[in-house]
Scaffold this motif. Structure first.
Motif, PDB file in Angstrom:
ATOM      1  N   SER A  68       0.848  -1.191   0.000  1.00  0.00           N
ATOM      2  CA  SER A  68       0.000   0.000   0.000  1.00  0.00           C
ATOM      3  C   SER A  68       0.884   1.242   0.000  1.00  0.00           C
ATOM      4  O   SER A  68       1.996   1.226   0.549  1.00  0.00           O
ATOM      5  CB  SER A  68      -0.896   0.006   1.239  1.00  0.00           C
ATOM      6  N   THR A  69       0.392   2.298  -0.596  1.00  0.00           N
ATOM      7  CA  THR A  69       1.111   3.579  -0.575  1.00  0.00           C
ATOM      8  C   THR A  69       0.546   4.522   0.487  1.00  0.00           C
ATOM      9  O   THR A  69       0.978   5.670   0.605  1.00  0.00           O
ATOM     10  CB  THR A  69       1.026   4.268  -1.961  1.00  0.00           C
ATOM     11  N   ASP A  70      -0.434   4.036   1.266  1.00  0.00           N
ATOM     12  CA  ASP A  70      -1.014   4.858   2.328  1.00  0.00           C
ATOM     13  C   ASP A  70       0.007   5.091   3.443  1.00  0.00           C
ATOM     14  O   ASP A  70       0.978   4.331   3.598  1.00  0.00           O
ATOM     15  CB  ASP A  70      -2.254   4.177   2.913  1.00  0.00           C
ATOM     16  N   LYS A  71      -0.230   6.121   4.229  1.00  0.00           N
ATOM     17  CA  LYS A  71       0.644   6.440   5.347  1.00  0.00           C
ATOM     18  C   LYS A  71       0.622   5.318   6.386  1.00  0.00           C
ATOM     19  O   LYS A  71      -0.438   4.745   6.671  1.00  0.00           O
ATOM     20  CB  LYS A  71       0.181   7.756   5.985  1.00  0.00           C
ATOM     21  N   VAL A  72       1.776   5.011   6.947  1.00  0.00           N
ATOM     22  CA  VAL A  72       1.875   3.973   7.986  1.00  0.00           C
ATOM     23  C   VAL A  72       1.264   4.500   9.283  1.00  0.00           C
ATOM     24  O   VAL A  72       1.676   5.551   9.797  1.00  0.00           O
ATOM     25  CB  VAL A  72       3.347   3.555   8.211  1.00  0.00           C
ATOM     26  N   GLN A  73       0.264   3.792   9.794  1.00  0.00           N
ATOM     27  CA  GLN A  73      -0.413   4.200  11.037  1.00  0.00           C
ATOM     28  C   GLN A  73       0.328   3.698  12.273  1.00  0.00           C
ATOM     29  O   GLN A  73       0.342   4.357  13.313  1.00  0.00           O
ATOM     30  CB  GLN A  73      -1.847   3.646  11.064  1.00  0.00           C
ATOM     31  N   GLU A  74       0.919   2.527  12.168  1.00  0.00           N
ATOM     32  CA  GLU A  74       1.565   1.896  13.328  1.00  0.00           C
ATOM     33  C   GLU A  74       2.683   0.992  12.837  1.00  0.00           C
ATOM     34  O   GLU A  74       2.557   0.319  11.810  1.00  0.00           O
ATOM     35  CB  GLU A  74       0.545   1.067  14.125  1.00  0.00           C
ATOM     36  N   THR A  75       3.795   0.974  13.562  1.00  0.00           N
ATOM     37  CA  THR A  75       4.874   0.037  13.278  1.00  0.00           C
ATOM     38  C   THR A  75       4.994  -0.920  14.452  1.00  0.00           C
ATOM     39  O   THR A  75       5.358  -0.510  15.561  1.00  0.00           O
ATOM     40  CB  THR A  75       6.214   0.770  13.064  1.00  0.00           C
ATOM     41  N   PHE A  76       4.650  -2.166  14.214  1.00  0.00           N
ATOM     42  CA  PHE A  76       4.821  -3.190  15.246  1.00  0.00           C
ATOM     43  C   PHE A  76       6.226  -3.771  15.114  1.00  0.00           C
ATOM     44  O   PHE A  76       6.719  -3.996  14.001  1.00  0.00           O
ATOM     45  CB  PHE A  76       3.780  -4.294  15.099  1.00  0.00           C
ATOM     46  N   SER A  77       6.883  -4.000  16.240  1.00  0.00           N
ATOM     47  CA  SER A  77       8.246  -4.528  16.211  1.00  0.00           C
ATOM     48  C   SER A  77       8.365  -5.722  17.145  1.00  0.00           C
ATOM     49  O   SER A  77       7.657  -5.818  18.155  1.00  0.00           O
ATOM     50  CB  SER A  77       9.248  -3.446  16.608  1.00  0.00           C
ATOM     51  N   ILE A  85      18.817  -7.364  15.250  1.00  0.00           N
ATOM     52  CA  ILE A  85      17.906  -6.672  14.339  1.00  0.00           C
ATOM     53  C   ILE A  85      16.493  -7.203  14.575  1.00  0.00           C
ATOM     54  O   ILE A  85      16.265  -8.411  14.564  1.00  0.00           O
ATOM     55  CB  ILE A  85      18.317  -6.911  12.873  1.00  0.00           C
ATOM     56  N   THR A  86      15.548  -6.310  14.815  1.00  0.00           N
ATOM     57  CA  THR A  86      14.174  -6.735  15.084  1.00  0.00           C
ATOM     58  C   THR A  86      13.323  -6.626  13.820  1.00  0.00           C
ATOM     59  O   THR A  86      13.602  -5.838  12.925  1.00  0.00           O
ATOM     60  CB  THR A  86      13.541  -5.867  16.189  1.00  0.00           C
ATOM     61  N   SER A  87      12.280  -7.439  13.780  1.00  0.00           N
ATOM     62  CA  SER A  87      11.326  -7.363  12.678  1.00  0.00           C
ATOM     63  C   SER A  87      10.428  -6.151  12.860  1.00  0.00           C
ATOM     64  O   SER A  87      10.079  -5.795  13.991  1.00  0.00           O
ATOM     65  CB  SER A  87      10.464  -8.619  12.636  1.00  0.00           C
ATOM     66  N   LYS A  88      10.040  -5.553  11.736  1.00  0.00           N
ATOM     67  CA  LYS A  88       9.122  -4.417  11.778  1.00  0.00           C
ATOM     68  C   LYS A  88       7.982  -4.667  10.795  1.00  0.00           C
ATOM     69  O   LYS A  88       8.214  -4.939   9.626  1.00  0.00           O
ATOM     70  CB  LYS A  88       9.851  -3.121  11.434  1.00  0.00           C
ATOM     71  N   HIS A  89       6.759  -4.614  11.316  1.00  0.00           N
ATOM     72  CA  HIS A  89       5.573  -4.781  10.489  1.00  0.00           C
ATOM     73  C   HIS A  89       4.917  -3.408  10.350  1.00  0.00           C
ATOM     74  O   HIS A  89       4.374  -2.869  11.318  1.00  0.00           O
ATOM     75  CB  HIS A  89       4.618  -5.781  11.129  1.00  0.00           C
ATOM     76  N   LEU A  90       4.970  -2.856   9.155  1.00  0.00           N
ATOM     77  CA  LEU A  90       4.397  -1.536   8.887  1.00  0.00           C
ATOM     78  C   LEU A  90       2.914  -1.698   8.562  1.00  0.00           C
ATOM     79  O   LEU A  90       2.559  -2.361   7.583  1.00  0.00           O
ATOM     80  CB  LEU A  90       5.132  -0.873   7.724  1.00  0.00           C
ATOM     81  N   GLU A 236       4.872 -10.269  12.582  1.00  0.00           N
ATOM     82  CA  GLU A 236       4.700 -10.193  11.131  1.00  0.00           C
ATOM     83  C   GLU A 236       3.305 -10.605  10.676  1.00  0.00           C
ATOM     84  O   GLU A 236       3.000 -10.538   9.483  1.00  0.00           O
ATOM     85  CB  GLU A 236       5.751 -11.080  10.443  1.00  0.00           C
ATOM     86  N   LEU A 237       2.461 -11.057  11.597  1.00  0.00           N
ATOM     87  CA  LEU A 237       1.099 -11.483  11.262  1.00  0.00           C
ATOM     88  C   LEU A 237       0.081 -10.564  11.929  1.00  0.00           C
ATOM     89  O   LEU A 237       0.324 -10.035  13.011  1.00  0.00           O
ATOM     90  CB  LEU A 237       0.852 -12.918  11.739  1.00  0.00           C
ATOM     91  N   LEU A 238      -1.090 -10.424  11.297  1.00  0.00           N
ATOM     92  CA  LEU A 238      -2.190  -9.671  11.913  1.00  0.00           C
ATOM     93  C   LEU A 238      -3.323 -10.593  12.355  1.00  0.00           C
ATOM     94  O   LEU A 238      -4.385 -10.127  12.732  1.00  0.00           O
ATOM     95  CB  LEU A 238      -2.714  -8.610  10.938  1.00  0.00           C
ATOM     96  N   SER A 239      -3.082 -11.899  12.308  1.00  0.00           N
ATOM     97  CA  SER A 239      -4.065 -12.873  12.785  1.00  0.00           C
ATOM     98  C   SER A 239      -3.379 -13.849  13.736  1.00  0.00           C
ATOM     99  O   SER A 239      -2.152 -13.959  13.743  1.00  0.00           O
ATOM    100  CB  SER A 239      -4.701 -13.634  11.616  1.00  0.00           C
ATOM    101  N   GLN A 240      -4.187 -14.551  14.532  1.00  0.00           N
ATOM    102  CA  GLN A 240      -3.668 -15.476  15.529  1.00  0.00           C
ATOM    103  C   GLN A 240      -4.319 -16.845  15.379  1.00  0.00           C
ATOM    104  O   GLN A 240      -5.496 -16.947  15.011  1.00  0.00           O
ATOM    105  CB  GLN A 240      -3.938 -14.973  16.960  1.00  0.00           C
ATOM    106  N   GLY A 241      -3.537 -17.866  15.705  1.00  0.00           N
ATOM    107  CA  GLY A 241      -4.100 -19.197  15.892  1.00  0.00           C
ATOM    108  C   GLY A 241      -4.283 -19.428  17.383  1.00  0.00           C
ATOM    109  O   GLY A 241      -3.571 -18.833  18.199  1.00  0.00           O
TER     110      GLY A 241
END
Length: 324
Positions: A68-77, A85-90, A236-241
């Motif tokens: 997406s080209t939309d503005k990043v609302q939140e960066t999860f790390s 080095i930590t993962s970043k989910h934009l 890196e995921l937005l869903s959970q098992g």
């Protein structure tokens, strides 16, 4: 697309929507497009989810994974050791995440307003950017229960609240990181009747790592419950098992797990074969929905799954595309 994703009712619908999402991300995600190009995979040639390329999860550490080209609302790390080095989910649209965990909770546990939500997540609260804290905080608010809340080191207060509420017959969800739950039962032994104990994994360097069945046996005894529930999620995921016991996880209808050959990462294995875990999370619409994780597991014929370990770095083979 959001409405389609969260209203999937069948395997056929899942496959149809997954192929649409793949086409969208191939077109709009530069990193993922480059990865697919290196594999000579184009949406016009893909007719099944097994043919979709799965992006190695390590890319979230070094690249901006965006469709997406939309503005990043939140960066999860992710949490990481000092200097790592930590993962970043934009995340460009938090409503995808919110709909995912709220619908996912409802799918497995029912109405959140029936529960008092108690979150024992000390190490997550001590840093910024935790997607787990974001979810727990919203579940606490959505429960509309005055007794819901976070706990850091105030274990005596949590103990009293747990015992009092459970005795009154109140449904409780206690979600906690493993070491903190162990700290709690070392201070007090419980006999809970109306409480779900949900561990989110990880000793985070605070205690010796335990295999899941050993950890669950200790927690079951300490809390006086028959089963320990688990949440399978990651930055890196937005869903959970979710697992309601015995380490057997299920995922919501917009999420699917596959296993790949540990010697050849591009080969998808049949069910009941152990291998590297690949995740399809259609809630990741604006980042990447097709991720090759570093977990090892087994997928059962009913699409439930088990996590049986993690790759060592030396075990990751068949992917020499990390130079992308």
């Amino acid at each position: 697309m959001k409405e389609q994703v969260f209203n999937i009712q069948s395997e056929e619908e899942f496959i149809k929507v997954a192929l649409q999402v793949f086409k969208h991300q191939f077109t709009n995600n530069k990193v993922y497009r480059s990865f697919c190009d290196l594999l000579y995979v184009h949406p016009s040639d893909v007719t099944s989810i097994e043919q979709i390329p799965f992006l190695p999860i390590e890319f979230f550490k070094t690249k901006k994974i965006l469709s997406s080209t939309d503005k990043v609302q939140e960066t999860f790390s992710s949490s990481g050791t000092t200097g790592s080095i930590t993962s970043k989910h934009l995340v460009t649209d938090l409503s995808w995440y919110e709909e995912s965990y709220l619908n996912g909770f409802k799918h497995f546990y029912g109405n959140i307003e029936e529960y008092v939500v108690l979150a024992l997540l000390p190490n997550y609260l001590e840093r910024k950017g935790s997607s787990l804290v974001y979810m727990a905080n919203d579940l606490i608010k959505k429960s509309k229960q005055a007794e819901s809340g976070f706990y850091l080191d105030n274990l005596d207060e949590l103990t009293k609240k747990l015992i009092d509420l459970d005795r009154k017959g109140q449904k409780i969800l206690l979600i906690g990181v493993s070491f903190a739950l162990l700290d709690l039962i070392e201070k007090h032994t419980f006999n809970l009747k109306n409480t779900i104990i949900m561990e989110t994994g990880g000793m985070k360097g605070r205690r010796k790592e335990l295999v899941r069945h050993e950890l669950h046996a200790i927690l079951s005894k300490g809390f006086g419950v028959k089963k320990i529930h688990s949440e399978y999620g990651m930055t890196e995921l937005l869903s959970q098992g979710y697992s309601k016991g015995n380490g057997i996880f299920n995922c919501p209808p917009w999420m699917r797990f596959l296993t790949r050959d540990t010697e050849d990462s591009l080969t998808i294995l049949p069910k009941e074969k152990s291998g590297g875990i690949n995740v399809i999370d259609l809630a990741n619409y604006n980042s990447c929905s097709f991720i090759a994780t570093q977990d090892l597991g087994k997928i059962h014929t009913d699409n439930s799954f088990e996590i049986i370990g993690r790759f060592d770095n030396s075990d990751i083979r068949g992917c020499n595309l990390m130079v992308l």
